[in-house]
Scaffold this motif. Structure first.
Motif, PDB file in Angstrom:
ATOM      1  N   ALA A   1       0.848  -1.202   0.000  1.00 24.12           N
ATOM      2  CA  ALA A   1       0.000   0.000   0.000  1.00 24.12           C
ATOM      3  C   ALA A   1       0.879   1.246   0.000  1.00 24.12           C
ATOM      4  O   ALA A   1       1.873   1.319   0.724  1.00 24.12           O
ATOM      5  CB  ALA A   1      -0.905  -0.007   1.226  1.00 24.12           C
ATOM      6  N   GLY A   2       0.506   2.215  -0.836  1.00 24.11           N
ATOM      7  CA  GLY A   2       1.223   3.492  -0.873  1.00 24.11           C
ATOM      8  C   GLY A   2       2.327   3.558  -1.895  1.00 24.11           C
ATOM      9  O   GLY A   2       2.741   4.648  -2.283  1.00 24.11           O
TER      10      GLY A   2
ATOM     11  N   ALA B   1       9.471  11.039  -6.101  1.00 20.74           N
ATOM     12  CA  ALA B   1       9.052  12.193  -5.290  1.00 20.74           C
ATOM     13  C   ALA B   1       7.545  12.193  -5.046  1.00 20.74           C
ATOM     14  O   ALA B   1       7.048  13.020  -4.275  1.00 20.74           O
ATOM     15  CB  ALA B   1       9.463  13.491  -5.985  1.00 20.74           C
ATOM     16  N   GLU B   2       6.823  11.290  -5.717  1.00 19.70           N
ATOM     17  CA  GLU B   2       5.357  11.318  -5.635  1.00 19.70           C
ATOM     18  C   GLU B   2       4.777   9.996  -5.147  1.00 19.70           C
ATOM     19  O   GLU B   2       3.614   9.695  -5.406  1.00 19.70           O
ATOM     20  CB  GLU B   2       4.772  11.683  -7.010  1.00 19.70           C
ATOM     21  CG  GLU B   2       5.183  13.091  -7.463  1.00 19.70           C
ATOM     22  CD  GLU B   2       4.584  13.486  -8.813  1.00 19.70           C
ATOM     23  OE1 GLU B   2       4.175  12.602  -9.582  1.00 19.70           O
ATOM     24  OE2 GLU B   2       4.539  14.702  -9.078  1.00 19.70           O
ATOM     25  N   THR B   3       5.600   9.183  -4.499  1.00 19.50           N
ATOM     26  CA  THR B   3       5.088   7.909  -3.977  1.00 19.50           C
ATOM     27  C   THR B   3       5.772   7.581  -2.653  1.00 19.50           C
ATOM     28  O   THR B   3       6.881   8.055  -2.381  1.00 19.50           O
ATOM     29  CB  THR B   3       5.349   6.751  -4.972  1.00 19.50           C
ATOM     30  OG1 THR B   3       4.894   5.518  -4.393  1.00 19.50           O
ATOM     31  CG2 THR B   3       6.833   6.606  -5.296  1.00 19.50           C
TER      32      THR B   3
ATOM     33  N   ALA C   1      -4.929  -0.984  -7.758  1.00 14.22           N
ATOM     34  CA  ALA C   1      -5.409   0.020  -8.714  1.00 14.22           C
ATOM     35  C   ALA C   1      -4.244   0.637  -9.482  1.00 14.22           C
ATOM     36  O   ALA C   1      -4.328   0.871 -10.691  1.00 14.22           O
ATOM     37  CB  ALA C   1      -6.201   1.107  -7.980  1.00 14.22           C
ATOM     38  N   ALA C   2      -3.128   0.889  -8.778  1.00 17.24           N
ATOM     39  CA  ALA C   2      -1.976   1.508  -9.444  1.00 17.24           C
ATOM     40  C   ALA C   2      -1.302   0.537 -10.410  1.00 17.24           C
ATOM     41  O   ALA C   2      -0.953   0.915 -11.530  1.00 17.24           O
ATOM     42  CB  ALA C   2      -0.976   2.010  -8.409  1.00 17.24           C
ATOM     43  N   VAL C   3      -1.123  -0.702  -9.981  1.00 15.31           N
ATOM     44  CA  VAL C   3      -0.334  -1.620 -10.813  1.00 15.31           C
ATOM     45  C   VAL C   3      -1.146  -2.206 -11.967  1.00 15.31           C
ATOM     46  O   VAL C   3      -0.584  -2.869 -12.839  1.00 15.31           O
ATOM     47  CB  VAL C   3       0.317  -2.762  -9.986  1.00 15.31           C
ATOM     48  CG1 VAL C   3       1.240  -2.178  -8.922  1.00 15.31           C
ATOM     49  CG2 VAL C   3      -0.717  -3.694  -9.376  1.00 15.31           C
ATOM     50  N   THR C   4      -2.456  -1.963 -11.986  1.00 13.21           N
ATOM     51  CA  THR C   4      -3.275  -2.433 -13.113  1.00 13.21           C
ATOM     52  C   THR C   4      -3.833  -1.261 -13.918  1.00 13.21           C
ATOM     53  O   THR C   4      -4.792  -1.429 -14.661  1.00 13.21           O
ATOM     54  CB  THR C   4      -4.448  -3.321 -12.635  1.00 13.21           C
ATOM     55  OG1 THR C   4      -5.237  -2.556 -11.708  1.00 13.21           O
ATOM     56  CG2 THR C   4      -3.943  -4.574 -11.957  1.00 13.21           C
TER      57      THR C   4
END
Ligand SMILES: [Fe+2]
Length: 328
Positions: free
Chosen positions: A126-127, A135-137, A150-153
């Motif tokens: 998560a995150g 710089a954005e994660t 959601a991010a990895v798909t």
């Protein structure tokens, strides 16, 4: 896809001491712990920082193994044969080759695709967003804690004709894609389009700079326009290209803003061939026999122009087409 939906031909273990599943594909074994990906094969073993590994894995999955070679680093990676995929260790590393420690296996694309997707989903906590600028994660380190499916798909933008054409990929808006912090000064004006009656479906235009200013991912060429095999694949770049791309065809780069420094190496050995600094307005052609990795200090816009002709790798391999786009 969550791990529970993974196809049954993916071979994985129960969670290990750090909470992560381990994966087997042919003779390769994959294990992650708090900081590292550990890869072993019949003749060797390799370790990579988990952030580098997941950022590379994310792109290999999202691009469906891309054109040519996706080197995760100087040892491990994949080669796309468009139907099957090679996975290798040391294959494009002269020292491994000379010591005969390199290893390569070929798989049907669905098997390696499903294995990589399941590993990416299980190993991303998560995150952590592998596509985002560092710089954005949040970081990927630590024991298993949640996921970020959601991010990895994320769906990759692949226009059939062009962004903004009716029925095709949509122009980005504040609701779907806020302007990135590094592109706050990019004009958001859109061109006026006045097609003749009957041509509303054929005539379109959009502001590519505004479109790219709203990209939430880095180092992810997406298809925004298509003319037969000619694909415009612009992308926004910040920090380091997480893979070293080995070309099987010529790739054109048009630097649309800011600056990227490229390390260019021999595709097969990794020997240094060039250092290329591209500033806004510069155009370069990456030859078909190199590998390259880019560094972007400030988020920049790059247009990658791909020739998707399926005949090109064989034409180059047999010497019928040049590895250069033009001879001066
Ligand atoms: Fe490339």
């Amino acid at each position: 896809m969550s791990i529970d939906d993974a196809p049954s031909d993916v071979v994985s273990s129960d969670p290990n001491a750090e909470g992560y599943r381990e994966f087997d594909l042919g003779g390769f074994h994959f294990r992650r712990d708090e900081f590292f990906a550990h890869i072993s094969w019949p003749t060797g073993y390799h370790v990579m920082s988990i952030d580098t590994f997941l950022r590379a894995l994310q792109r290999d999955v999202a691009w469906d193994f891309f054109y040519g070679t996706v080197n995760f680093d100087h040892v491990f990676g994949t080669v796309n044969h468009y139907g099957t995929v090679d996975m290798f260790a040391g294959r494009f590393n002269e020292a491994y080759r000379k010591a005969e420690l390199d290893h390569l296996e070929n798989y049907e694309t669905p098997l390696i695709r499903d294995t990589f997707k399941a590993m990416l989903d299980d190993w991303t906590i998560a995150g952590f967003d592998p596509f985002a600028s560092p710089a954005e994660t949040a970081t990927p380190f630590g024991a298993k804690a949640g996921s970020n499916t959601a991010a990895v798909t994320r769906r990759r933008v692949t226009a059939a004709r062009m962004v903004g054409v009716p029925g095709d990929e949509a122009v980005r808006t504040d609701e779907t894609h806020p302007i990135n912090r590094m592109f706050a000064d990019v004009s958001q004006d859109e061109p006026e389009v006045h097609p003749e009656p009957g041509f509303e479906n054929e005539v379109a235009a959009f502001n590519l700079f505004a479109y790219l200013s709203r990209s939430d991912v880095t180092w992810n060429p997406s298809v925004v326009s298509v003319c037969k095999n000619s694909l415009y694949c612009p992308t926004t770049e910040e920090y380091i290209l997480p893979i070293v791309h080995g070309n099987d065809r010529v790739e054109w780069f048009v630097q649309l803003s800011d600056e990227i420094v490229w390390d260019v190496q021999d595709r097969d050995t990794g020997a240094a061939r060039a250092k290329v600094t591209m500033r806004a307005g510069d155009v370069a052609a990456m030859p078909g026999d190199i590998r390259h990795q880019g560094y972007s200090s400030k988020r920049s816009m790059l247009l990658v122009w791909e020739n998707a002709s399926p005949e090109l790798p064989e034409l180059i391999r047999t010497g019928k087409a040049s590895v250069y786009p033009v001879e001066f």
